[in-house]
Design an enzyme around this catalytic site. Structure first.
Site, PDB file in Angstrom:
ATOM      1  N   SER A  57     -14.042   2.785 -10.991  1.00 51.38           N
ATOM      2  CA  SER A  57     -12.792   2.196 -11.484  1.00 51.38           C
ATOM      3  C   SER A  57     -12.383   2.760 -12.841  1.00 51.38           C
ATOM      4  O   SER A  57     -13.188   2.814 -13.777  1.00 51.38           O
ATOM      5  CB  SER A  57     -13.004   0.680 -11.597  1.00 51.38           C
ATOM      6  OG  SER A  57     -12.120   0.124 -12.552  1.00 51.38           O
ATOM      7  N   GLY A  58     -11.111   3.127 -12.947  1.00 53.90           N
ATOM      8  CA  GLY A  58     -10.601   3.620 -14.226  1.00 53.90           C
ATOM      9  C   GLY A  58     -10.624   2.529 -15.275  1.00 53.90           C
ATOM     10  O   GLY A  58     -11.012   2.754 -16.438  1.00 53.90           O
ATOM     11  N   LEU A  59     -10.241   1.325 -14.844  1.00 55.04           N
ATOM     12  CA  LEU A  59     -10.245   0.197 -15.774  1.00 55.04           C
ATOM     13  C   LEU A  59     -11.666  -0.034 -16.305  1.00 55.04           C
ATOM     14  O   LEU A  59     -11.880  -0.191 -17.512  1.00 55.04           O
ATOM     15  CB  LEU A  59      -9.740  -1.064 -15.047  1.00 55.04           C
ATOM     16  CG  LEU A  59      -9.896  -2.379 -15.806  1.00 55.04           C
ATOM     17  CD1 LEU A  59      -8.971  -2.414 -17.023  1.00 55.04           C
ATOM     18  CD2 LEU A  59      -9.592  -3.581 -14.894  1.00 55.04           C
ATOM     19  N   ASP A  69      -7.266   1.166 -20.511  1.00 57.95           N
ATOM     20  CA  ASP A  69      -7.032   1.826 -19.220  1.00 57.95           C
ATOM     21  C   ASP A  69      -5.670   2.517 -19.249  1.00 57.95           C
ATOM     22  O   ASP A  69      -4.778   2.212 -18.469  1.00 57.95           O
ATOM     23  CB  ASP A  69      -7.107   0.753 -18.117  1.00 57.95           C
ATOM     24  CG  ASP A  69      -7.000   1.349 -16.715  1.00 57.95           C
ATOM     25  OD1 ASP A  69      -7.219   2.574 -16.578  1.00 57.95           O
ATOM     26  OD2 ASP A  69      -6.703   0.590 -15.779  1.00 57.95           O
ATOM     27  N   ASP A  96     -11.300   6.644  -9.144  1.00 65.39           N
ATOM     28  CA  ASP A  96      -9.957   6.233  -9.510  1.00 65.39           C
ATOM     29  C   ASP A  96      -9.411   7.339 -10.420  1.00 65.39           C
ATOM     30  O   ASP A  96      -9.730   7.407 -11.607  1.00 65.39           O
ATOM     31  CB  ASP A  96     -10.070   4.895 -10.259  1.00 65.39           C
ATOM     32  CG  ASP A  96      -8.744   4.408 -10.782  1.00 65.39           C
ATOM     33  OD1 ASP A  96      -7.737   5.113 -10.599  1.00 65.39           O
ATOM     34  OD2 ASP A  96      -8.734   3.313 -11.369  1.00 65.39           O
ATOM     35  N   ASP A  98      -6.449   7.879 -11.486  1.00 66.37           N
ATOM     36  CA  ASP A  98      -5.189   7.536 -12.153  1.00 66.37           C
ATOM     37  C   ASP A  98      -4.036   8.349 -11.547  1.00 66.37           C
ATOM     38  O   ASP A  98      -3.872   8.341 -10.352  1.00 66.37           O
ATOM     39  CB  ASP A  98      -5.315   7.735 -13.674  1.00 66.37           C
ATOM     40  CG  ASP A  98      -6.292   6.719 -14.284  1.00 66.37           C
ATOM     41  OD1 ASP A  98      -6.523   5.680 -13.642  1.00 66.37           O
ATOM     42  OD2 ASP A  98      -6.822   6.965 -15.376  1.00 66.37           O
ATOM     43  N   GLU A 125      -2.519   7.639  -8.077  1.00 65.00           N
ATOM     44  CA  GLU A 125      -1.432   6.663  -7.943  1.00 65.00           C
ATOM     45  C   GLU A 125      -0.109   7.281  -8.360  1.00 65.00           C
ATOM     46  O   GLU A 125      -0.070   8.158  -9.241  1.00 65.00           O
ATOM     47  CB  GLU A 125      -1.755   5.413  -8.778  1.00 65.00           C
ATOM     48  CG  GLU A 125      -1.917   5.661 -10.258  1.00 65.00           C
ATOM     49  CD  GLU A 125      -2.658   4.525 -10.982  1.00 65.00           C
ATOM     50  OE1 GLU A 125      -3.808   4.232 -10.601  1.00 65.00           O
ATOM     51  OE2 GLU A 125      -2.080   3.964 -11.931  1.00 65.00           O
ATOM     52  N   LYS A 131      -0.840   6.749 -17.675  1.00 61.49           N
ATOM     53  CA  LYS A 131      -0.606   5.547 -16.868  1.00 61.49           C
ATOM     54  C   LYS A 131      -0.916   4.271 -17.649  1.00 61.49           C
ATOM     55  O   LYS A 131      -1.535   4.302 -18.736  1.00 61.49           O
ATOM     56  CB  LYS A 131      -1.408   5.592 -15.562  1.00 61.49           C
ATOM     57  CG  LYS A 131      -2.887   5.826 -15.688  1.00 61.49           C
ATOM     58  CD  LYS A 131      -3.709   4.666 -16.195  1.00 61.49           C
ATOM     59  CE  LYS A 131      -3.591   3.416 -15.399  1.00 61.49           C
ATOM     60  NZ  LYS A 131      -4.673   3.295 -14.411  1.00 61.49           N
ATOM     61  N   ASN A 133      -2.350   0.191 -16.768  1.00 61.99           N
ATOM     62  CA  ASN A 133      -2.965  -0.598 -15.701  1.00 61.99           C
ATOM     63  C   ASN A 133      -1.890  -1.382 -14.947  1.00 61.99           C
ATOM     64  O   ASN A 133      -0.939  -1.897 -15.545  1.00 61.99           O
ATOM     65  CB  ASN A 133      -4.025  -1.549 -16.290  1.00 61.99           C
ATOM     66  CG  ASN A 133      -4.756  -2.282 -15.191  1.00 61.99           C
ATOM     67  OD1 ASN A 133      -4.302  -3.321 -14.724  1.00 61.99           O
ATOM     68  ND2 ASN A 133      -5.872  -1.730 -14.767  1.00 61.99           N
ATOM     69  N   SER A 134      -2.066  -1.469 -13.642  1.00 67.24           N
ATOM     70  CA  SER A 134      -1.045  -2.089 -12.776  1.00 67.24           C
ATOM     71  C   SER A 134      -0.790  -3.551 -13.093  1.00 67.24           C
ATOM     72  O   SER A 134       0.253  -4.106 -12.719  1.00 67.24           O
ATOM     73  CB  SER A 134      -1.469  -1.962 -11.313  1.00 67.24           C
ATOM     74  OG  SER A 134      -1.629  -0.612 -10.990  1.00 67.24           O
ATOM     75  N   ARG A 169      -2.189   6.370  -3.680  1.00 71.17           N
ATOM     76  CA  ARG A 169      -1.996   4.947  -3.994  1.00 71.17           C
ATOM     77  C   ARG A 169      -0.515   4.674  -4.242  1.00 71.17           C
ATOM     78  O   ARG A 169       0.101   5.290  -5.113  1.00 71.17           O
ATOM     79  CB  ARG A 169      -2.840   4.614  -5.217  1.00 71.17           C
ATOM     80  CG  ARG A 169      -2.538   3.293  -5.865  1.00 71.17           C
ATOM     81  CD  ARG A 169      -3.658   2.957  -6.810  1.00 71.17           C
ATOM     82  NE  ARG A 169      -3.291   2.024  -7.845  1.00 71.17           N
ATOM     83  CZ  ARG A 169      -4.133   1.579  -8.775  1.00 71.17           C
ATOM     84  NH1 ARG A 169      -5.393   2.011  -8.789  1.00 71.17           N
ATOM     85  NH2 ARG A 169      -3.724   0.728  -9.680  1.00 71.17           N
ATOM     86  N   HIS A 200      -1.179  -1.214  -3.145  1.00 70.92           N
ATOM     87  CA  HIS A 200      -1.616  -2.144  -4.180  1.00 70.92           C
ATOM     88  C   HIS A 200      -0.607  -3.273  -4.364  1.00 70.92           C
ATOM     89  O   HIS A 200       0.603  -3.078  -4.180  1.00 70.92           O
ATOM     90  CB  HIS A 200      -1.808  -1.401  -5.505  1.00 70.92           C
ATOM     91  CG  HIS A 200      -2.789  -2.071  -6.424  1.00 70.92           C
ATOM     92  ND1 HIS A 200      -3.596  -3.092  -6.032  1.00 70.92           N
ATOM     93  CD2 HIS A 200      -3.100  -1.838  -7.737  1.00 70.92           C
ATOM     94  CE1 HIS A 200      -4.358  -3.480  -7.041  1.00 70.92           C
ATOM     95  NE2 HIS A 200      -4.081  -2.724  -8.098  1.00 70.92           N
TER      96      HIS A 200
HETATM   97  C1  SPV Z   1      -9.018   0.176 -11.385  1.00 66.64           C
HETATM   98  O1  SPV Z   1     -10.019  -0.443 -10.990  1.00 66.64           O
HETATM   99  O2  SPV Z   1      -9.001   0.806 -12.419  1.00 66.64           O
HETATM  100  C2  SPV Z   1      -7.797   0.141 -10.576  1.00 66.64           C
HETATM  101  C3  SPV Z   1      -7.529  -1.020  -9.780  1.00 66.64           C
HETATM  102  O3  SPV Z   1      -7.040   1.063 -10.662  1.00 66.64           O
HETATM  103  S1  SPV Z   1      -6.478  -1.988 -10.719  1.00 66.64           S
HETATM  104  O4  SPV Z   1      -7.131  -2.311 -11.954  1.00 66.64           O
HETATM  105  O5  SPV Z   1      -6.248  -3.139  -9.860  1.00 66.64           O
HETATM  106  O6  SPV Z   1      -5.254  -1.262 -10.948  1.00 66.64           O
HETATM  107 MG    MG Z   2      -7.292   2.210 -12.265  1.00 63.79          MG
END
Ligand code: SPV
Ligand code: MG
Length: 553
Positions: A57-59, A69, A96, A98, A125, A131, A133-134, A169, A200
């Site tokens: 996971s990027g986060l 993130d 991930d 990004d 994505e 980017k 975070n979503s 994504r 997502h």
């Molecule tokens: C991550 O885990 O970094 C993701 C998923 O990209 S989210 O945090 O839901 O965007």
């Molecule tokens: Mg991410």
């Protein structure tokens, strides 16, 4: 956590590479799960739990590095983390990625580097670099569809393994563009070569995800991330045709909660009492790091320095004469003033810088478990004697070796004197054996007859040859008692190995004790000498010896 890197995947050639495992996760037709990890140890824990794949996971990786993130960690820094994760595990990782770290060209290089590191796939994505975070803000701008398709194509053209997966994504639902746009984008990305679509959503319910799945009709595998809509049962997603569910950030969140609680508690209590049972043991860390593998490798690859003296402790016997005390505990583990006998013996050896200590166990071997020692077992201890116990450690009988019974205590200066001995084999012999007990038959004792007797004014270092060692010498023959401690030079160790091998070939190893071994060495023209001492040692054979041992300390 790069402790025991796996060899650069020979599996690639047997069809079970991380790439093909990733492909299998995506295309098996069964619902699969990817669990989040963010560094080597969390990746290991995910594999240990039984997951078939990892979500890098990027986060979480950003959080673990202490940054946001928002592409604050550079892509090569992320690559470095991924390398540790991949080295530490044998299951595939979906990264991930990004937005692909830039344009199509950055994406090409990223894919090449991921393939070199055996990473199973990347998810990109359709947002803009850098980017966000979503789950932050509303209406984040989306990438141009054609530009994003070019990035997918560039990635597919750059992968060095056909099974490397690129997941596209779709962020249209997150950004509020609606279902039609989401389907349109998914279709375009699929046509551009994406191996799967990650759709997502940040809603609390799964309605839009389930609608997407219905409309998508399984045109290619779909990946979902139910971080916010987690209350929907997993079976519903399965029934709707989901291929992969990602549990996206739960290991980093679990560790934050645990670390925060531990830190607060230690800060408050200023001691460890409240946390010790709540945290993983240090041994657990060693196990995860596969320290055993390193210890084995050291034996295989590190040169044995001839200057390094090792000690072999014979500790296989029970010590029946101690009765109930040794009913379930071998003699060497009996405590004397709060410490097992063996611990005290090891401390004495350590004081003389002898760190490589091999203990041959037998009776109740699992109870002989002190740390930092090597263990060898004589599982036939019931029907064999000391020679067979020593022979069990034959691979260690090299270079300069101390051999000691596991039930003795002695002053450490004796080891200092022994270190000076020049003979091939040197036995430490107590010249004042009678002061312990004047009756030679009072117990089984290793009595010795030497070339010269000890006398007041005896000059230490005068060579004294061993002539015979036995349990039953006549009173006139006895010059002393072997204390159960001997040193073998490199040549002496060689002779000892040969003697043990001869006894084995002759079928008499099992019935032999240490005196038989020493007598064979003497007969074989090996230079076997004695080092006289006058007391300052004891062995523990019976309850009264135990009392002496308390006093000795
Ligand atoms: C991550 O885990 O970094 C993701 C998923 O990209 S989210 O945090 O839901 O965007
Ligand atoms: Mg991410």
């Amino acid at each position: 956590m790069n402790a025991a890197p796996k060899p650069a995947s020979p599996d690639i050639f047997s069809g079970t590479s991380k790439f093909s495992l990733m492909r299998e996760i995506l295309n098996s037709g069964d619902l699969a799960f990817l669990m989040e990890a963010h560094d080597g140890i969390s990746a290991k824990i995910v594999e240990e739990a039984g997951f078939k794949g990892i979500w890098a996971s990027g986060l979480s990786m950003s959080a673990a590095l202490g940054v946001r993130d928002s592409n604050e960690a550079s892509w090569t820094q992320v690559l470095e983390v991924l390398e540790f994760m991949s080295d530490a595990t044998s299951i595939p990782i979906l990264v991930d990625g990004d937005t692909g770290y830039g344009n199509f060209n950055n994406m090409r290089r990223a894919v090449q580097k991921l393939c070199q590191r055996q990473i199973g796939g990347i998810c990109i994505e359709d947002k803009l670099f850098p980017k966000t975070n979503s789950f932050i803000g509303e209406g984040q701008p989306l990438a141009d569809i054609d530009e994003f398709c070019g990035k997918i194509k560039a990635g597919k053209d750059s992968q060095s393994d056909d099974d490397f997966c690129i997941i596209a994504r779709v962020e249209a639902l997150i950004s509020g563009w609606g279902m039609e746009e989401a389907i349109k984008r998914a279709e375009a990305y699929h046509a551009a070569g994406a191996d799967g679509i990650l759709i997502h959503s940040k809603r609390r319910d799964a309605d839009e995800i389930l609608t997407f799945l219905k409309e998508w009709k399984n045109r290619c595998p779909v990946v979902i991330v139910p971080t916010t809509y987690y209350s929907t049962p997993t079976e519903e997603f399965e029934k709707a045709g989901t291929s992969v569910i990602i549990w996206a950030n739960h290991n980093i969140r679990a560790s934050i909660a645990a670390m925060r609680e531990t830190s607060r508690r230690i800060m408050r209590d200023q001691n460890l009492m409240g946390v010790e049972d709540q945290v993983a043991s240090v041994q657990d860390i060693f196990n995860l790091a596969e320290n055993d593998e390193l210890a084995e490798a050291e034996k295989r690859y590190l040169p044995i320095t001839s200057s390094e003296t090792r000690a072999i402790i014979l500790a296989a016997s029970r010590g029946e004469e101690l009765g109930g005390l040794t009913e379930h505990l071998p003699k060497c583990m009996i405590e004397i003033r709060g410490q097992p006998l063996l611990r005290r013996l090891v401390t004495t050896l350590n004081q003389e810088k002898i760190r490589k200590i091999i203990v041959v166990r037998g009776f109740e071997k699992d109870k002989v478990n002190l740390p930092s020692l090597d263990y060898i077992d004589n599982d036939r201890h019931g029907e064999t004697g000391e020679a067979a116990t020593l022979a069990a450690a034959e691979t260690y009988l090299e270079g300069d070796c101390i051999v000691a019974y596991g039930d003795i205590l002695f002053r450490h200066y004796i080891l200092e004197m022994l270190a000076e001995a020049a003979a091939d084999v040197t036995l430490v012999v107590d010249a004042l054996w009678q002061e312990r007990d004047s009756n030679p038959q009072s117990r089984i004792r290793d009595l010795v007859k030497c070339s010269d007797e000890f006398h007041p004014g005896f000059v230490q270092g005068t060579p004294v040859k061993l002539e015979r060692i036995s349990h039953d010498l006549t009173a006139e023959e006895i010059n002393g008692e072997w204390i159960g401690l001997a040193r073998f030079s490199e040549k002496g160790s060689e002779a000892l190995r040969a003697t043990l091998a001869n006894l084995k070939d002759a079928g008499s190893l099992d019935a032999s004790n240490m005196s038989d071994v020493f007598n064979k060495l003497v007969d074989g023209d090996v230079d076997v000498q004695v080092l006289y001492i006058t007391g300052h040692w004891l062995d523990v054979d019976n309850p009264s010896d135990l009392e002496d041992a308390q006093r000795f300390l």
